[in-house]
Scaffold this motif. Structure first.
Motif, PDB file in Angstrom:
ATOM      1  N   LYS A 134       0.911  -1.289  -0.029  1.00  0.00           N
ATOM      2  CA  LYS A 134      -0.056   0.107  -0.037  1.00  0.00           C
ATOM      3  C   LYS A 134       0.887   1.150  -0.054  1.00  0.00           C
ATOM      4  CE  LYS A 134      -3.531   2.329   2.867  1.00  0.00           C
ATOM      5  NZ  LYS A 134      -4.442   2.209   4.054  1.00  0.00           N
ATOM      6  N   VAL A 135       0.500   2.312  -0.697  1.00  0.00           N
ATOM      7  CA  VAL A 135       1.405   3.397  -0.899  1.00  0.00           C
ATOM      8  C   VAL A 135       0.754   4.367   0.072  1.00  0.00           C
ATOM      9  CG1 VAL A 135       1.758   5.582  -2.310  1.00  0.00           C
ATOM     10  CG2 VAL A 135       1.631   3.113  -3.319  1.00  0.00           C
ATOM     11  N   VAL A 136       1.622   4.761   0.943  1.00  0.00           N
ATOM     12  CA  VAL A 136       1.211   5.533   1.969  1.00  0.00           C
ATOM     13  C   VAL A 136       2.096   7.095   2.165  1.00  0.00           C
ATOM     14  CG1 VAL A 136       0.437   3.714   3.590  1.00  0.00           C
ATOM     15  CG2 VAL A 136       2.937   4.591   3.974  1.00  0.00           C
ATOM     16  N   HIS A 137       1.493   7.896   2.520  1.00  0.00           N
ATOM     17  CA  HIS A 137       2.307   9.346   2.855  1.00  0.00           C
ATOM     18  C   HIS A 137       2.911   9.363   4.118  1.00  0.00           C
ATOM     19  CE1 HIS A 137       3.042  13.489   2.828  1.00  0.00           C
ATOM     20  NE2 HIS A 137       2.578  13.550   1.414  1.00  0.00           N
ATOM     21  N   ILE A 138       4.159   9.585   4.103  1.00  0.00           N
ATOM     22  CA  ILE A 138       4.765   9.351   5.543  1.00  0.00           C
ATOM     23  C   ILE A 138       4.037  10.609   6.451  1.00  0.00           C
ATOM     24  CG2 ILE A 138       6.824   8.931   4.546  1.00  0.00           C
ATOM     25  CD1 ILE A 138       7.920  11.446   4.672  1.00  0.00           C
ATOM     26  N   TRP A 139       3.591  11.623   6.124  1.00  0.00           N
ATOM     27  CA  TRP A 139       2.872  12.472   6.998  1.00  0.00           C
ATOM     28  C   TRP A 139       1.646  12.089   7.372  1.00  0.00           C
ATOM     29  CZ3 TRP A 139       5.676  16.303   9.462  1.00  0.00           C
ATOM     30  CH2 TRP A 139       6.745  16.610   8.850  1.00  0.00           C
ATOM     31  N   ASP A 140       0.736  11.380   6.778  1.00  0.00           N
ATOM     32  CA  ASP A 140      -0.531  10.806   7.025  1.00  0.00           C
ATOM     33  C   ASP A 140      -0.287   9.459   7.879  1.00  0.00           C
ATOM     34  OD1 ASP A 140      -1.295  13.047   5.819  1.00  0.00           O
ATOM     35  OD2 ASP A 140      -1.862  11.808   3.839  1.00  0.00           O
ATOM     36  N   TYR A 141      -0.235   9.701   9.279  1.00  0.00           N
ATOM     37  CA  TYR A 141      -0.065   8.608  10.302  1.00  0.00           C
ATOM     38  C   TYR A 141      -1.150   8.686  11.476  1.00  0.00           C
ATOM     39  CZ  TYR A 141       2.784  11.852  12.831  1.00  0.00           C
ATOM     40  OH  TYR A 141       3.366  13.178  13.271  1.00  0.00           O
ATOM     41  N   SER A 142      -1.373   7.531  11.976  1.00  0.00           N
ATOM     42  CA  SER A 142      -2.239   7.468  13.247  1.00  0.00           C
ATOM     43  C   SER A 142      -1.701   6.884  14.472  1.00  0.00           C
ATOM     44  CB  SER A 142      -3.459   6.466  13.002  1.00  0.00           C
ATOM     45  OG  SER A 142      -3.221   5.050  12.413  1.00  0.00           O
ATOM     46  N   SER A 143      -0.558   6.435  14.085  1.00  0.00           N
ATOM     47  CA  SER A 143       0.095   5.902  15.457  1.00  0.00           C
ATOM     48  C   SER A 143       1.714   6.147  15.214  1.00  0.00           C
ATOM     49  CB  SER A 143       0.060   4.577  15.713  1.00  0.00           C
ATOM     50  OG  SER A 143       0.300   3.654  14.884  1.00  0.00           O
TER      51      SER A 143
ATOM     52  N   GLU B 237       3.009   3.143  13.129  1.00  0.00           N
ATOM     53  CA  GLU B 237       2.960   3.045  11.681  1.00  0.00           C
ATOM     54  C   GLU B 237       3.862   4.237  10.987  1.00  0.00           C
ATOM     55  OE1 GLU B 237      -0.806   4.845   8.873  1.00  0.00           O
ATOM     56  OE2 GLU B 237      -1.267   4.394  10.839  1.00  0.00           O
ATOM     57  N   LEU B 238       4.144   5.429  11.596  1.00  0.00           N
ATOM     58  CA  LEU B 238       5.032   6.339  11.268  1.00  0.00           C
ATOM     59  C   LEU B 238       6.403   5.718  11.189  1.00  0.00           C
ATOM     60  CD1 LEU B 238       6.015   9.225  10.205  1.00  0.00           C
ATOM     61  CD2 LEU B 238       5.992   9.935  12.939  1.00  0.00           C
ATOM     62  N   TYR B 239       6.894   4.990  12.195  1.00  0.00           N
ATOM     63  CA  TYR B 239       8.133   4.296  12.199  1.00  0.00           C
ATOM     64  C   TYR B 239       8.415   3.262  10.944  1.00  0.00           C
ATOM     65  CZ  TYR B 239      12.238   1.673  14.083  1.00  0.00           C
ATOM     66  OH  TYR B 239      13.474   1.179  14.217  1.00  0.00           O
ATOM     67  N   ASP B 240       7.294   2.591  10.684  1.00  0.00           N
ATOM     68  CA  ASP B 240       7.484   1.630   9.588  1.00  0.00           C
ATOM     69  C   ASP B 240       7.712   2.272   8.279  1.00  0.00           C
ATOM     70  OD1 ASP B 240       7.323  -0.556  11.351  1.00  0.00           O
ATOM     71  OD2 ASP B 240       5.056  -0.710  11.069  1.00  0.00           O
ATOM     72  N   ALA B 241       6.549   3.424   8.174  1.00  0.00           N
ATOM     73  CA  ALA B 241       6.886   4.121   6.870  1.00  0.00           C
ATOM     74  C   ALA B 241       8.014   4.910   6.699  1.00  0.00           C
ATOM     75  CB  ALA B 241       5.874   5.162   6.926  1.00  0.00           C
ATOM     76  N   LEU B 242       8.714   5.548   7.765  1.00  0.00           N
ATOM     77  CA  LEU B 242       9.992   6.162   7.601  1.00  0.00           C
ATOM     78  C   LEU B 242      10.998   4.989   7.341  1.00  0.00           C
ATOM     79  CD1 LEU B 242       9.739   9.007  10.428  1.00  0.00           C
ATOM     80  CD2 LEU B 242       9.940   9.136   7.993  1.00  0.00           C
ATOM     81  N   VAL B 243      11.105   3.998   7.920  1.00  0.00           N
ATOM     82  CA  VAL B 243      12.134   2.777   7.777  1.00  0.00           C
ATOM     83  C   VAL B 243      12.126   2.615   6.284  1.00  0.00           C
ATOM     84  CG1 VAL B 243      12.929   0.447   7.866  1.00  0.00           C
ATOM     85  CG2 VAL B 243      12.306   2.087   9.672  1.00  0.00           C
ATOM     86  N   GLU B 244      10.974   2.263   5.615  1.00  0.00           N
ATOM     87  CA  GLU B 244      11.027   1.896   4.260  1.00  0.00           C
ATOM     88  C   GLU B 244      11.434   3.181   3.546  1.00  0.00           C
ATOM     89  OE1 GLU B 244       8.652  -0.790   2.333  1.00  0.00           O
ATOM     90  OE2 GLU B 244       7.967  -1.639   4.344  1.00  0.00           O
ATOM     91  N   PHE B 245      10.981   4.383   3.690  1.00  0.00           N
ATOM     92  CA  PHE B 245      11.224   5.640   2.998  1.00  0.00           C
ATOM     93  C   PHE B 245      12.638   6.126   3.090  1.00  0.00           C
ATOM     94  CE2 PHE B 245      11.437  10.388   2.590  1.00  0.00           C
ATOM     95  CZ  PHE B 245      10.761  10.573   1.557  1.00  0.00           C
ATOM     96  N   LEU B 246      13.369   6.076   4.206  1.00  0.00           N
ATOM     97  CA  LEU B 246      14.780   6.104   4.355  1.00  0.00           C
ATOM     98  C   LEU B 246      15.563   5.333   3.617  1.00  0.00           C
ATOM     99  CD1 LEU B 246      15.027   7.716   7.865  1.00  0.00           C
ATOM    100  CD2 LEU B 246      14.907   8.903   5.697  1.00  0.00           C
ATOM    101  N   HIS B 247      15.309   4.102   3.686  1.00  0.00           N
ATOM    102  CA  HIS B 247      15.927   2.988   2.802  1.00  0.00           C
ATOM    103  C   HIS B 247      15.724   3.118   1.235  1.00  0.00           C
ATOM    104  CE1 HIS B 247      16.362  -1.058   0.913  1.00  0.00           C
ATOM    105  NE2 HIS B 247      17.090  -1.278   1.852  1.00  0.00           N
TER     106      HIS B 247
END
Length: 423
Positions: free
Chosen positions: A50-59, A62-72
């Protein structure tokens, strides 16, 4: 970056510079004149596809997982470097949520084991590109517009002003206009109303239409348009701009009239219920500063952010400021009659990143950064609103050398590069 930089021994490698915006992220290396890549601030999660926006997070998780893959994705697809070898400079908004910066630091330090991070206010790093210490910086981004005065290298936090007006507001206004007046022609057939063919316009299409077709109208036409809308009299509407045809997928063509092109950006300058617009942000911010600061700030305006790249933005904003000075609300408070705008040596959408790249190339970076060891002790990122006694490298160095902390700050680094840019 040299081709065989990895073979160098005993030489600290250049820092990686990040500017994570609401819509786009700029990444590159310190000392360079432009980012290596400008990518959307979203990522496709490997677990859910699923494509997620890193600024749209509920917890936080969820933000940690998105940032890990984004920075990778950033490090190994665009920068092509080992994160452990390089310090990090993050250009952030002064209003960045604490939860976001804490989680970002956790990902950098614990997942990618970077040596240190410097969180630098984007309004302040902008001044590095101009070599000045005093300016009123307006950042017109995607979600909001933030105005922050900087005087002699110090951000005046109490004078910060912001409104949720930016690229998103323009896109929403443009979509409303197109749903009312837009038409679509399919494969040589007759034109049909937009709503009869599609219920919603994709965000990337709205952004492309805005960049290619929309513009800020001048003050005279804007006044006539507002009168025509208030009085519901189309005869008072000035001669509209030319209509344009925008190609869509499937052989369809969207026809947008000149009124929609011109009115889409007016949302930035329309007064809300509290009589605020992005023009009032500038004057209200100056009013919150001491009286002896107001003239220097008015003579040193700097506009950054992707929204400020729209044609006619600077001229329209200056015209709005001069008009507001004639209103009773500001006429009695201001003795200022003119404003001057700087032209940074970079596009407005990555001017803050360039300032971070300049500071990242200075020797003072290691003294102003938060080290990995210091973060692991407390897991707290100190900022202007935090009184946590976190230990940074600058505090350790100052304790050993008995050097005043203020002599190692961003203010000194900004004051070392003075110049006389065009106004």
């Amino acid at each position: 970056m040299p081709l065989f930089e990895g073979l160098s021994v005993g030489v600290e490698k250049t820092a990686a510079v990040f500017d994570i915006g609401a819509a786009y992220t700029k990444v590159g290396f310190a000392g360079e004149t432009s980012p290596r890549a400008t990518i959307p601030s979203k990522i496709k999660l490997s677990k859910t596809d699923k494509v997620v926006h890193i600024w749209d997070y509920s917890s936080t998780e969820e933000l940690y997982d998105a940032l890990v893959e984004f920075l990778h994705h950033v490090y190994f697809r665009h920068l092509l470097v080992n994160p452990r070898d390089r310090r990090v400079v993050v250009c952030e908004s002064i209003l960045c949520p604490t939860q976001f910066r804490q989680t970002l630091a956790k990902v950098f330090f614990k997942r990618y084991e970077v040596p240190s991070i410097l969180f630098a206010p984007s309004h302040l790093t902008t001044l590095f590109t101009l070599g000045i210490n005093t300016a009123l910086v307006l950042d017109a981004g995607y979600n909001e517009t933030v105005v922050l005065p900087v005087y002699e290298g110090y951000p005046i936090i109490k004078a910060v002003e912001s409104l949720p007006l930016g690229g998103r507001a323009i896109h929403e206004n443009l979509e409303r206009q197109l749903k009312e007046t837009g038409t679509i022609k399919e494969n040589g057939e007759e034109q049909k109303p937009l709503l009869s063919v599609m219920d919603k316009i994709p965000p990337d299409v709205l952004e492309d239409i805005t960049v290619r077709s929309c513009f800020m109208t001048n003050m005279e036409r804007a006044t006539a348009i507002q009168q025509s809308i208030l009085q519901a009299d189309d005869s008072k509407w000035p001669s509209p701009a030319a209509s344009v045809d925008y190609p869509l997928n499937g052989g369809r063509t969207l026809t947008m009239d000149g009124k929609s092109r011109e009115v889409a950006c007016e949302v930035l300058f329309e007064m809300d219920n509290e009589e605020q617009s992005i023009a009032t942000l500038v004057l209200d911010s100056i009013l919150k500063c001491p009286i002896d600061m107001r003239k220097p700030l008015a003579d040193n305006l700097v506009f950054i952010g992707g929204t400020s790249l729209l044609p006619g933005f600077s001229h329209r904003l200056l015209a709005e400021l001069k008009l507001l000075l004639t209103k009773p609300k500001y006429k009695q408070c201001f003795a200022i009659t003119t404003f001057k705008v700087h032209s940074p040596p970079a596009q407005a959408n990555f001017t803050a990143w360039l300032g971070g790249a300049i500071f990242g190339a200075l020797e003072v970076l290691s003294y102003r950064s938060l080290s990995r060891d210091a973060f692991l002790q407390t897991e707290v990122v100190p900022d202007w609103c935090s009184l946590s006694p976190a230990i940074t490298e600058v505090e350790q160095s100052a304790a050993k050398d008995k050097t005043p902390l203020k002599s190692l700050g961003l203010r000194k680094a900004a004051g070392d590069a003075k110049g006389t840019p065009e106004k």
